[in-house]
Scaffold this motif. Structure first.
Motif, mmCIF file in Angstrom:
data_model
loop_
_atom_site.group_PDB
_atom_site.id
_atom_site.type_symbol
_atom_site.label_atom_id
_atom_site.label_comp_id
_atom_site.label_asym_id
_atom_site.label_seq_id
_atom_site.Cartn_x
_atom_site.Cartn_y
_atom_site.Cartn_z
ATOM 1 N N MET A 1 0.813 -1.201 0.000
ATOM 2 C CA MET A 1 0.000 0.000 0.000
ATOM 3 C C MET A 1 0.848 1.253 0.000
ATOM 4 S SD MET A 1 -2.966 -0.648 -0.487
ATOM 5 C CE MET A 1 -3.399 1.082 -0.439
ATOM 6 N N ALA A 2 2.056 1.122 0.526
ATOM 7 C CA ALA A 2 2.897 2.315 0.640
ATOM 8 C C ALA A 2 3.107 2.959 -0.727
ATOM 9 C CB ALA A 2 4.236 1.948 1.256
ATOM 10 N N ARG A 3 3.225 2.090 -1.741
ATOM 11 C CA ARG A 3 3.477 2.646 -3.061
ATOM 12 C C ARG A 3 2.243 3.352 -3.617
ATOM 13 N NH1 ARG A 3 5.936 -2.759 -4.892
ATOM 14 N NH2 ARG A 3 4.004 -3.134 -3.822
ATOM 15 N N LEU A 4 1.109 2.728 -3.358
ATOM 16 C CA LEU A 4 -0.120 3.298 -3.894
ATOM 17 C C LEU A 4 -0.358 4.695 -3.354
ATOM 18 C CD1 LEU A 4 -2.954 3.457 -5.066
ATOM 19 C CD2 LEU A 4 -3.744 2.080 -3.156
ATOM 20 N N VAL A 5 -0.094 4.879 -2.087
ATOM 21 C CA VAL A 5 -0.461 6.144 -1.480
ATOM 22 C C VAL A 5 0.766 6.934 -1.080
ATOM 23 C CG1 VAL A 5 -2.727 5.532 -0.690
ATOM 24 C CG2 VAL A 5 -0.760 4.922 0.684
ATOM 25 N N ALA A 6 1.777 6.890 -1.964
ATOM 26 C CA ALA A 6 2.978 7.642 -1.647
ATOM 27 C C ALA A 6 2.590 9.057 -1.250
ATOM 28 C CB ALA A 6 3.901 7.668 -2.856
ATOM 29 N N ASP A 7 2.757 9.373 -0.017
ATOM 30 C CA ASP A 7 2.486 10.707 0.500
ATOM 31 C C ASP A 7 1.158 11.296 0.035
ATOM 32 O OD1 ASP A 7 5.842 10.989 -0.129
ATOM 33 O OD2 ASP A 7 5.027 11.119 1.884
ATOM 34 N N PRO A 8 0.082 10.577 0.226
ATOM 35 C CA PRO A 8 -1.186 11.131 -0.250
ATOM 36 C C PRO A 8 -1.559 12.381 0.543
ATOM 37 C CG PRO A 8 -1.585 9.181 1.063
ATOM 38 C CD PRO A 8 -0.105 9.322 0.947
ATOM 39 N N ASP A 9 -0.952 12.527 1.698
ATOM 40 C CA ASP A 9 -1.266 13.726 2.473
ATOM 41 C C ASP A 9 -0.525 14.943 1.919
ATOM 42 O OD1 ASP A 9 0.953 12.904 5.225
ATOM 43 O OD2 ASP A 9 0.833 12.108 3.217
ATOM 44 N N ARG A 10 0.252 14.696 0.873
ATOM 45 C CA ARG A 10 0.940 15.823 0.251
ATOM 46 C C ARG A 10 0.496 15.990 -1.183
ATOM 47 N NH1 ARG A 10 7.043 14.707 1.312
ATOM 48 N NH2 ARG A 10 7.295 16.675 0.197
ATOM 49 N N GLU A 11 -0.781 15.720 -1.418
ATOM 50 C CA GLU A 11 -1.337 15.864 -2.766
ATOM 51 C C GLU A 11 -1.199 17.291 -3.286
ATOM 52 O OE1 GLU A 11 -2.585 13.681 -4.857
ATOM 53 O OE2 GLU A 11 -2.677 11.895 -3.597
ATOM 54 N N GLY A 12 -1.026 18.221 -2.386
ATOM 55 C CA GLY A 12 -0.968 19.608 -2.802
ATOM 56 C C GLY A 12 0.398 20.043 -3.316
ATOM 57 N N ASP A 13 1.371 19.136 -3.261
ATOM 58 C CA ASP A 13 2.713 19.497 -3.709
ATOM 59 C C ASP A 13 2.775 19.740 -5.211
ATOM 60 O OD1 ASP A 13 3.508 19.156 -1.170
ATOM 61 O OD2 ASP A 13 4.721 17.355 -1.510
ATOM 62 N N VAL A 14 3.739 20.588 -5.604
ATOM 63 C CA VAL A 14 4.073 20.686 -7.024
ATOM 64 C C VAL A 14 5.096 19.584 -7.295
ATOM 65 C CG1 VAL A 14 5.104 22.119 -8.813
ATOM 66 C CG2 VAL A 14 3.693 23.168 -7.016
ATOM 67 N N LEU A 15 4.821 18.780 -8.310
ATOM 68 C CA LEU A 15 5.723 17.681 -8.649
ATOM 69 C C LEU A 15 6.561 18.065 -9.858
ATOM 70 C CD1 LEU A 15 3.310 14.607 -8.493
ATOM 71 C CD2 LEU A 15 4.731 15.554 -6.673
ATOM 72 N N VAL A 16 7.800 17.565 -9.897
ATOM 73 C CA VAL A 16 8.625 17.764 -11.080
ATOM 74 C C VAL A 16 9.208 16.420 -11.475
ATOM 75 C CG1 VAL A 16 10.712 18.336 -9.737
ATOM 76 C CG2 VAL A 16 10.519 19.053 -12.143
ATOM 77 N N ALA A 17 9.275 16.172 -12.778
ATOM 78 C CA ALA A 17 9.898 14.949 -13.269
ATOM 79 C C ALA A 17 10.243 15.111 -14.732
ATOM 80 C CB ALA A 17 8.949 13.772 -13.094
ATOM 81 N N PRO A 18 11.333 14.456 -15.168
ATOM 82 C CA PRO A 18 11.592 14.425 -16.603
ATOM 83 C C PRO A 18 10.550 13.521 -17.249
ATOM 84 C CG PRO A 18 13.212 13.087 -15.446
ATOM 85 C CD PRO A 18 12.337 13.712 -14.405
#
Lengths: 458, 635
Positions: A1-18
């Motif tokens: 489950m840890a993978r599924l909800v990786a930091d779901p409490d931080r849904e508000g973050d701006v994500l960056v990725a190539p």
């Protein structure tokens, strides 16, 4: 489950990725996603002249600066306001030059400006969460990202666009019709005649056939996703390497006039019929005392045996030799394509008219290559089929079990005395299996498996 | 009337009666407030209890200590199991009732109950203190203080009767509607809707020619609803027949011509009627290819000459009704005692309730029965039992009784009501239950007796006969599964004589699992090779328990799978949203999903997933949230 909800409490973050694979390339894409406003603020730390309200979906050239404020690159910047973006959130894309240093610098700059590196599958999960995709569609995105050739990409794309979901829904409709008949007979015994179980059985068999057909399409799609191998064989100096280079599109193999130049098998890829195909150049076949060349010949023969298709090169200036005849006698029939090479060196009239030879090419001047490619596509069964769908392993399983439940239900329907409630129970199981494809009966394990298969930033 | 109660139940119909009995049984000082004592327990529409899915509900009510099954058993004048030749999971116990005896017996049970008083009065409003219900305001201006209330107004909330173009305000034929309570409910912020239902004409028995109809007798071996009937004379009343006749094309033509006179078609009725119980106008319009529709002629009792024309509900003018009735075989000279009529009434959209049936708008206020948009005595009674139980528990500050979809049809109904949203009166159907094979009438005690004991709805002494029977069935099953049948020549011959083929070694249970092999075929063999205790238990089984035993074996594979599926889905879908979970604050949820979620306030992820507009993706996000919340709580 840890993978599924990786930091779901931080849904508000701006994500960056190539969004493109690592390595040197002409272009690389780095993408930001996150809440409206916050995402733009991060972007404006990197592209300082980016306006507060950039024009949506319009590429504009900007100077990008690193975390130290020094110029990184001059690149196109694209702004997608929510919800009209891939993730349903605000998205900013940087189309920069494809150097690891520039991409790395961009990621560092974004982090310094407050973005967080995305974890596996996080971009897609946000798209899923925002109702941009259903589960089948989300899996299509994963496949799209992993698609190594145009054919696979096309199938993945159709999954994203809901082809599979649509066909599954159509199958469900037909099954629901049968179920409704059964249920009405059970629930309104006084008003409605009991369902004709034999007719229900026939309808369920038909539905099972439909679902099996979907699964079969799936199996074809799966077989296609394994890359085909084509080996070029022939006597020394038959022009194999020239042909190889011509098909690959660059000078990969060393070409000389010296027979036996190619000692080992050389592999590269080329695109045939929209698919990526592995092409092997091999050592010329001849009896030899040279240790190294001997090994090379053995390798070539093995490559010929393992290949999906052999292109057997025959030097047009020399015609069929005994060794050629010998090889072809041992031959592989359909699996071999005889190719007359170096046709630029002979006049058309002097071409021997051996019926066995199907194609003539001059790799040097590019003559006959298109016809060769078309022949290869046909022999490799890479002709595009209509309605072909990419169906991932999970879908294949679900379709197979749905079909099995439907067959089982049909058998129950034919049994005497009839037990419509048991038929209905099996039909419901079939529907649940089909529902698993579009996520309607999604359970935690299922989601865990799906998200584990995702790659960062799509 | 004493001025302070633990629980007040408003309404004395099927929901109100079970609610009052349950609350009183849990030791709460309970008042059943009715407009008129003589109408308590009245059957407003058909003279019958049970049916498909409904019969299962009556059994569930019985297993949970309710009265409906026992009262129905004592007052029934015909018993018939619907789908009797089908598997046990889809059989529907049903009886025809003597309406007068039913109301009389239910009133007697209410009167005899400890902690329960009956009083006349009309509720007009709610008293609120500290955000919780504190009492009721009555029409006469007096007040009743209470810890909790269950409102069961049936069709009375702003009830409006239609016969042709005539209308009048009424909850039933000659009974005035409840006018003030609708406004009071709206005043609490509850959204009200309007529904419609109908009832067919009643005719005088002496004016009907039964010779022109087909006799519809009951079962030769009646099956009782209640386990408590095992200890008393059953059936108690004289058993009678029903009769079957039908409409024809000429009748349909007349109905078609008369449609402009029907308020259903003239647009005068705005409330939504049920599709599963259509009026004859609807049947003729929607199924115009059917040349006839059947009419069941059902006696309303042993000592009355009223007959109920089941299948002929309508809202045409009285004169037209008479013409229609008199075109039907056997009814040519029928005297109509009461015309068919349609009734419109207010409901409270049930998605504003918790599955405990408590309103979210006002803690302490519970709603049950037709006010929640359902139809049917059984649906009403099932809700009443749950609402009464939970009103009592709410007064005591205890967690409510909640029944899951895999546990009971009542659970399916409550979950549907609070999550689905209604656009027609709700009726239970076996096809609404995804775990139908688990929910047979025969398994109600196995499913619910444990809950009844845990919640104090049944005492151990009362439950003893049920528990004994369950244990007996379990012991016999175990014995059958242990008794080996070897395929030697003698055994093969013996069984083939009974139409049972034997190829490899099996058990008695194994033989019974095969379709077509019944207990009778191997009865002697059982007596011989069953272990002595099991053989004695088998001989002592009642017919229904024998059916149940075989059904359990036959359904075994299916039931195991359903249980597995329940467990699998339960792990994620039965996750409960924490109190005050903020759907609106979740980034990533579509505006539509947020709106639905905030409106319905689902208690579990499963309920959320069944809301229209909540996509699979939204469910994934909610699940992720819940898992995270769980981890935080655990940390």
């Amino acid at each position: 489950m840890a993978r599924l909800v990786a930091d779901p409490d931080r849904e508000g973050d701006v994500l960056v990725a190539p969004a493109t694979p690592p390595g040197i390339s002409a272009l690389a894409v780095v993408r930001l996603t996150g809440p409206a406003g916050a995402t733009r603020r991060v972007a404006r730390q990197i592209a300082r002249r980016l306006p507060e309200e950039p024009r949506p979906r319009e590429a504009a050239l900007h100077l990008l600066v690193g975390e130290d404020g020094r110029p990184l690159d001059r690149a196109l910047v694209l702004f997608f306001p929510a919800p009209h973006s891939a993730t349903g959130e605000e998205v900013v894309e940087f189309l920069c030059h494809g150097s690891p240093a520039i991409v790395g610098g961009l990621l560092a700059a974004a982090r310094a400006a407050g973005a967080r590196p995305a974890k596996r599958g996080e971009f897609t999960r946000r798209a899923l969460a925002n109702g941009k995709l259903d589960l089948a569609e989300a899996e299509g995105v994963a496949a799209l990202a992993a698609a190594e050739n145009r054919g696979a990409a096309r199938r993945a794309l159709s999954l994203v666009e809901g082809d599979l979901s649509r066909r599954v829904l159509a199958a469900k409709e037909a099954i629901l019709d049968v179920l409704a008949g059964l249920e009405a007979g059970l629930d309104f015994a006084e008003d409605v005649e009991a369902a004709d179980l034999l007719a229900a059985g026939a309808a369920l068999d038909a539905a099972a056939g439909e679902v099996e057909a979907l699964a079969a399409t799936a199996a074809r799609g799966g077989a296609r996703d394994r890359r085909k191998v084509v080996a070029i064989l022939g006597r020394p100096n038959a022009g194999k390497s020239t042909l190889f280079n011509a098909l690959v599109g660059r000078d990969r193999a060393i070409v000389t006039a010296v027979p036996g130049t190619t000692r080992d098998a050389i592999a590269d890829t080329c695109e045939i019929g929209g698919e990526t195909v592995t092409l092997l150049d091999t050592a010329g076949l001849r009896a030899t005392e040279d240790e190294v060349e001997k090994i090379g010949v053995a390798v070539a023969e093995r490559a010929g045996e393992g290949a999906d298709l052999v292109l057997y090169a025959i030097d047009a200036t020399r015609g069929l030799s005994e060794e050629d005849e010998d090889f072809l006698r041992r031959g592989r029939g359909e699996g071999t394509l005889l190719v007359r090479t170096k046709t630029d060196l002979v006049g058309a009239s002097s071409l021997s008219s051996s019926p066995a030879i199907e194609l003539s090419v001059s790799a040097l001047i590019g003559a006959g290559l298109e016809a060769l490619r078309a022949q290869m596509a046909e022999r490799l069964s890479l002709v595009e089929a209509d309605g072909e769908l990419l169906v991932l392993e999970r879908h294949r399983e679900a379709l197979a079990s749905a079909a099995a439940f439907l067959r089982d239900a049909a058998d129950l329907a034919r049994r005497v005395p009839g037990e419509p409630e048991l038929v209905a129970a099996r039909v419901r199981e079939a529907l649940a299996a089909l529902g698993a494809i579009t996520g309607e009966t999604a359970t935690e394990e299922l989601l865990d498996r799906i998200f584990a298969a995702f790659c960062v930033g799509k | 009337m004493q001025a302070r109660w633990d629980v007040v139940v408003v309404g004395g119909g099927h929901a109100g009666a079970e609610a009052a009995l349950a609350a009183a049984r849990l030791g709460k000082q309970t008042l059943l407030l009715t407009r008129e004592m003589a109408t308590v327990g009245r059957m407003s529409c058909n003279p019958a209890v049970g049916g498909l899915a409904k019969g299962q509900v009556v059994r569930e009510i019985d297993a949970l200590g309710g009265a409906m099954g026992l009262v129905a058993d004592r007052t029934a004048i015909q018993f018939k199991v619907l789908n009797g030749s089908r598997g046990t999971a889809v059989r529907g116990l049903r009886c025809q009732s003597d309406k007068a005896l039913y109301a009389q017996e239910l009133s007697r049970v209410l009167g005899a109950a400890k902690n329960l008083a009956l009083g006349e009065g009309t509720a007009a409003g709610f008293l609120v203190r500290g955000g919780r219900l504190a009492g009721l305001l009555l029409e006469d201006g007096s007040t009743l203080a209470c810890g909790a209330a269950v409102v069961t107004t049936g069709t009375f909330l702003r009830g409006l009767l239609h016969v042709g173009d005539k209308q009048r305000e009424a909850g039933r034929w000659n009974e005035p509607p409840a006018r003030a309570l609708s406004d009071a409910l709206s005043g609490l912020g509850l959204r009200l809707g309007r529904m419609k239902t109908g009832t067919p004409p009643r005719v005088r028995a002496g004016t009907v020619d039964l010779a022109k109809m087909t006799r519809a007798p009951g079962d030769e071996r009646p099956v009782a609803f209640s386990f408590r009937s095992r200890g008393e004379a059953f059936p108690r009343q004289r058993q009678v027949d029903c009769w079957l006749t039908h409409t024809d094309e000429a009748v349909h033509d007349l109905i078609r011509e008369s449609l402009p006179l029907s308020p259903l078609y003239s647009g005068r009725i705005t409330g939504r009627g049920p599709r599963y119980c259509p009026s004859i106008e609807d049947k003729v319009v929607r199924f115009s290819d059917k040349p006839r529709h059947q009419i069941f002629v059902e006696p309303e009792g042993l000592s009355t000459d009223w007959l109920y024309l089941n299948g002929l509900s309508m809202s045409l003018p009285e004169k037209t009704q008479e013409s229609i009735v008199r075109m039907i075989p056997g009814l040519e000279r029928a005297e109509i005692l009461r015309p068919a009529y349609a009734v419109e009434y207010d409901i409270v959209f049930p998605e504003q309730l918790d599955v405990s049936l408590e309103t979210r708008a006002l803690p302490g206020l519970f709603l049950a029965g037709q006010i929640n948009g359902t139809s049917g005595y059984e649906e009403a009674a099932g809700q009443g039992l749950v609402a009464g139980t939970n009103a009592a528990r709410s007064v005591a500050g205890e967690a409510p009784l909640r029944l899951g979809r895999h546990e009971a049809y009542i659970g399916v109904m409550l979950d549907d009501l609070v999550t689905l949203g209604l656009d027609e009166p709700y009726r239970l159907l076996t096809s609404r239950a995804e775990h139908r094979l688990l929910l047979g009438a025969d398994t109600a005690y196995a499913r619910l007796t444990g809950r009844a004991l845990a919640f104090g709805l049944l005492s151990e002494r009362e439950a003893a006969p049920v528990l004994d029977a369950e244990a007996r069935v379990a012991r016999v099953t175990e014995g059958l599964n242990a008794a080996r049948v070897r395929p030697d020549r003698a055994m093969k011959e013996r069984l083939s004589g009974r139409g049972v083929s034997l190829v490899e070694e099996t058990t008695l249970g194994g033989l019974l699992r095969r379709p077509g092999t019944d207990l009778e075929a191997i009865e002697e063999l059982c007596a011989e090779i069953l272990e002595a205790g099991a053989a004695r238990d088998l001989a002592a089984l009642r017919p229904e328990e024998r059916d149940r035993l075989v059904a359990d074996l036959r359904y075994e594979g299916f039931v195991t799978r359903e249980r597995d599926a329940v467990a699998r889905v339960a792990r994620s879908l039965e996750r409960v949203f924490p109190e005050g979970f903020a759907f609106a604050g979740l980034p990533g949820l579509s505006a539509e999903a947020v709106e639905k979620l905030e409106r319905h306030r689902p208690r579990t992820l499963g309920q959320a997933s069944r809301l229209p507009g909540v996509t699979p993706a939204a469910v994934t996000l909610l699940l992720a949230r819940l898992v995270a919340a769980g981890r935080e709580a655990a940390a």
